[in-house]
Structure formats: structure tokens, C-alpha cells
Design an enzyme around this catalytic site. Sequence first.
Site: not given
Ligand code: FES
Length: 197
Positions: A154
Site C-alpha cells: 500500500h
Molecule cells: S503498506 Fe500496507 S502492508 Fe505495508
Amino acid sequence: MSDVVDQGRRRLLTAATALTGAVGAVFAAAPFLASWKPNARAKALGAPIEIDISKLEPGAMLKVEWRGKPVWIVRRTPEMLHQLARATPFLLDPGSEASVQPAFAKNDARALKPEFLVVLGVCTHLGCSPLPKFEAPDVTVSADWPGGFYCPCHGSKFDLSGRVFKGVPAPSNLTVPPYAFLSEGRILVGSDSTQSA
Ligand code: FES
């Protein structure tokens, strides 16, 4: 006559059963004993592990496993340590106030010896494993990237001390586990006391 035969056969069967039982007990005991060897049991319980870092080159990273989690050991160069100050204004928790680490690692380098970073390779957002992105700059992360770790799940970003940048989903810095130096080239991960080695 048949009584004599039957009793003889019964004795034979009894002896055969006893022998089979004894052999079975030996075979059954072997895996049981193996599974209770102190090392295997200690490892399963998350006992500290010793790691040889004597051959770790400057700028390189070693990956090991402790308690089922990846542990990264990075031997930082002077340039990498210099980059830490560059990243500081953009960090969410530069002083590691809301992050997990031993007291000795609550500093900019987040380390006992600044040259060696020891962190869990587990993103503090949802547990993905970030990628090492040590080169600075790196346009695959951002034009002004100062070097660090990038989580592809993410988009969370961490500097070369595992400190999280502002504006990403991860809420805190990468966790620093307890560890200690047993000698120049050996560390113990899982305990900050060499007494337990
Ligand atoms: S940014 Fe979501 S698990 Fe690493």
C-alpha cells in the site's frame, strides 16, 4: 493333543506380540525424543538466535528468521547514515516515541552500533514485507527518495533506520527486536542480554 498345540501356539503368539510391542515402542519413541530436543523446542518457543555478521559487506543486508518473522540486519555505510538526517523532516515519528524498540535503539540510528541496523522486516501497516531500496535517489519510489524501505502493498515508506514517512498508511516505525553483540562479528537476536546466550 490339540490342547498342547493350542498352548504352544498361544505362547508363540504372546511372545510375538510382546516383541512387536517392544519394537513399536522404540520406533514410536524416536520421533518423540527428536521433537523434544532442547534446540528444536527452544527455537519453537522463540529462543534467541546467534547470527554471524562478520562477512556482511558495507551496504548489504542479511535476512534471518526469528519467531517466524524476518529479521533484517543492514550494515550501513557512512553515506547511508548521513542520509538519515536528510529524511528526518519528512518522518512521522523521527524520535521513535510511538514505535517499538529496545531503549538503547531510541535514537536516530535506531541501533546499538550505528553501523548495524537490526529490524523486523514486517510493515507496521498490515504486515507485508517491505523491499530494500537503498539507492538514493530512486525514481521507482520518488524523485527525492533518500534511501530506505518501500512496502509495495500500500505504498508505505521507511528510511534507512526503519522510520516511517508521513502520509503513508503505516502508523509507526519498523520494530527493532531486542539484540546484543556477542563479539565484533556475532549478534544475538531475541535478547538484549549476553547472559542468555
Ligand atoms: S503498506 Fe500496507 S502492508 Fe505495508
